[in-house]
Design a protein around this motif. Structure first.
Motif, mmCIF file in Angstrom:
data_model
loop_
_atom_site.group_PDB
_atom_site.id
_atom_site.type_symbol
_atom_site.label_atom_id
_atom_site.label_comp_id
_atom_site.label_asym_id
_atom_site.label_seq_id
_atom_site.Cartn_x
_atom_site.Cartn_y
_atom_site.Cartn_z
ATOM 1 N N TRP A 223 -3.728 0.711 -2.546
ATOM 2 C CA TRP A 223 -3.104 1.161 -1.302
ATOM 3 C C TRP A 223 -3.846 2.360 -0.738
ATOM 4 O O TRP A 223 -4.238 3.265 -1.463
ATOM 5 N N ASN A 224 -4.017 2.370 0.561
ATOM 6 C CA ASN A 224 -4.726 3.437 1.233
ATOM 7 C C ASN A 224 -3.963 3.787 2.511
ATOM 8 O O ASN A 224 -3.801 2.922 3.375
ATOM 9 N N PRO A 225 -3.497 5.033 2.662
ATOM 10 C CA PRO A 225 -2.680 5.379 3.831
ATOM 11 C C PRO A 225 -3.430 5.215 5.158
ATOM 12 O O PRO A 225 -2.829 4.843 6.167
ATOM 13 N N LYS A 226 -4.730 5.452 5.149
ATOM 14 C CA LYS A 226 -5.502 5.308 6.388
ATOM 15 C C LYS A 226 -5.591 3.856 6.822
ATOM 16 O O LYS A 226 -5.459 3.546 8.007
ATOM 17 N N LEU A 227 -5.812 2.958 5.879
ATOM 18 C CA LEU A 227 -5.906 1.530 6.199
ATOM 19 C C LEU A 227 -4.582 1.026 6.765
ATOM 20 O O LEU A 227 -4.544 0.381 7.808
ATOM 21 N N VAL A 228 -3.503 1.340 6.090
ATOM 22 C CA VAL A 228 -2.186 0.878 6.535
ATOM 23 C C VAL A 228 -1.847 1.470 7.902
ATOM 24 O O VAL A 228 -1.362 0.772 8.790
ATOM 25 N N ALA A 229 -2.124 2.748 8.080
ATOM 26 C CA ALA A 229 -1.824 3.406 9.356
ATOM 27 C C ALA A 229 -2.626 2.783 10.493
ATOM 28 O O ALA A 229 -2.104 2.588 11.600
ATOM 29 N N ASP A 230 -3.872 2.453 10.242
ATOM 30 C CA ASP A 230 -4.693 1.848 11.286
ATOM 31 C C ASP A 230 -4.189 0.451 11.633
ATOM 32 O O ASP A 230 -4.149 0.070 12.807
ATOM 33 N N VAL A 231 -3.780 -0.304 10.648
ATOM 34 C CA VAL A 231 -3.225 -1.635 10.900
ATOM 35 C C VAL A 231 -1.963 -1.510 11.760
ATOM 36 O O VAL A 231 -1.793 -2.239 12.743
ATOM 37 N N ASP B 256 8.737 5.783 -1.888
ATOM 38 C CA ASP B 256 9.965 6.359 -2.452
ATOM 39 C C ASP B 256 10.129 7.826 -2.068
ATOM 40 O O ASP B 256 10.252 8.130 -0.906
ATOM 41 N N ILE B 257 10.134 8.698 -3.064
ATOM 42 C CA ILE B 257 10.399 10.103 -2.806
ATOM 43 C C ILE B 257 9.146 10.958 -2.911
ATOM 44 O O ILE B 257 9.229 12.179 -2.988
ATOM 45 N N ARG B 258 7.993 10.352 -2.900
ATOM 46 C CA ARG B 258 6.740 11.109 -2.982
ATOM 47 C C ARG B 258 6.434 11.712 -1.609
ATOM 48 O O ARG B 258 5.788 11.113 -0.772
ATOM 49 N N GLU B 259 6.928 12.904 -1.429
ATOM 50 C CA GLU B 259 6.868 13.587 -0.140
ATOM 51 C C GLU B 259 5.442 13.748 0.375
ATOM 52 O O GLU B 259 5.160 13.531 1.553
ATOM 53 N N ARG B 260 4.535 14.112 -0.491
ATOM 54 C CA ARG B 260 3.149 14.355 -0.071
ATOM 55 C C ARG B 260 2.494 13.082 0.453
ATOM 56 O O ARG B 260 1.829 13.098 1.496
ATOM 57 N N GLU B 261 2.664 11.961 -0.254
ATOM 58 C CA GLU B 261 2.083 10.698 0.189
ATOM 59 C C GLU B 261 2.723 10.215 1.487
ATOM 60 O O GLU B 261 2.047 9.683 2.360
ATOM 61 N N LEU B 262 4.033 10.421 1.604
ATOM 62 C CA LEU B 262 4.742 10.025 2.817
ATOM 63 C C LEU B 262 4.239 10.824 4.022
ATOM 64 O O LEU B 262 3.969 10.271 5.086
ATOM 65 N N CYS B 263 4.066 12.113 3.829
ATOM 66 C CA CYS B 263 3.548 12.965 4.895
ATOM 67 C C CYS B 263 2.112 12.565 5.251
ATOM 68 O O CYS B 263 1.767 12.474 6.440
ATOM 69 N N THR B 264 1.298 12.307 4.260
ATOM 70 C CA THR B 264 -0.093 11.882 4.503
ATOM 71 C C THR B 264 -0.122 10.587 5.304
ATOM 72 O O THR B 264 -0.900 10.445 6.249
ATOM 73 N N PHE B 265 0.728 9.649 4.942
ATOM 74 C CA PHE B 265 0.806 8.380 5.659
ATOM 75 C C PHE B 265 1.155 8.612 7.131
ATOM 76 O O PHE B 265 0.486 8.093 8.028
ATOM 77 N N TYR B 266 2.202 9.406 7.391
ATOM 78 C CA TYR B 266 2.607 9.638 8.779
ATOM 79 C C TYR B 266 1.591 10.471 9.547
ATOM 80 O O TYR B 266 1.438 10.296 10.764
ATOM 81 N N CYS B 267 0.881 11.347 8.876
ATOM 82 C CA CYS B 267 -0.207 12.088 9.540
ATOM 83 C C CYS B 267 -1.317 11.130 9.959
ATOM 84 O O CYS B 267 -1.824 11.208 11.088
ATOM 85 N N CYS B 268 -1.683 10.227 9.074
ATOM 86 C CA CYS B 268 -2.690 9.219 9.418
ATOM 87 C C CYS B 268 -2.189 8.332 10.559
ATOM 88 O O CYS B 268 -2.939 8.024 11.497
#
Length: 134
Positions: free
Chosen positions: A32-40, A65-77
C-alpha cells in the motif's frame, strides 16, 4: 468531435485504470502506498466518478484504523493530488477531513504537515486569500 472522442477515451482509460488498480491491489506482492491511492482517487474525482472514489476512500480509511500518522499522510497526499488536478470539490472535501484530524491530534508534526498541504492546495486552486486566513 475531438472533444467527444477525447472524453470517451479518457473515460475508457479511467475505467481501465480502476480495474487494473483493483487487480493490482490483490497481488500478494502489492504494498500500500498513500500517494498511489490518493492519485487514483483524485483521478476518479476528476472524471466525476464519485462513488468509486468514495468507496476507495472508505476502504483506505478502514484499513488505516487508528494510525493517525498514516491517515494524515493519506489525506495530505489526497488534497495535494486534488489540487494538482484542479478539483476544488476534492480539495474542499479533503480540507474538511484534515481539519477534523487536526482537531483531535496533539502531534506538532502532523499539524505542520497538514497545514502545509492545505495551504499549498488552496493556493494551487487559486484561493490564496483563504490560505492566508488559515
Amino acid at each position: 468531435m475531438f472533444d467527444l472522442l477525447s472524453t470517451h477515451l479518457c473515460n475508457f482509460c479511467i475505467i481501465f485504470f480502476w480495474q487494473f488498480y483493483s487487480l493490482l491491489t490483490r497481488a500478494p506482492w502489492f504494498s500500500w502506498n498513500p500517494k498511489l491511492v490518493a492519485d487514483v482517487i483524485a483521478l476518479l474525482y476528476k472524471q466525476e466518478r464519485f462513488d468509486e472514489a468514495e468507496a476507495l476512500i472508505s476502504e483506505t480509511v478502514s484499513s488505516l484504523d487508528i494510525r493517525e500518522r498514516e491517515l494524515c499522510t493519506f489525506y495530505c497526499c489526497l488534497i495535494e493530488f486534488h489540487a494538482k488536478h484542479k478539483s476544488k470539490q476534492g480539495v474542499f472535501d479533503s480540507y474538511s477531513t484534515l481539519k477534523q484530524i487536526l482537531s483531535c491530534s496533539s502531534s506538532i508534526y502532523l499539524k505542520r504537515r497538514a497545514y502545509e498541504s492545505m495551504i499549498c492546495s488552496l493556493c494551487a486552486i487559486d484561493l490564496p486569500c483563504e490560505a492566508e486566513n488559515m
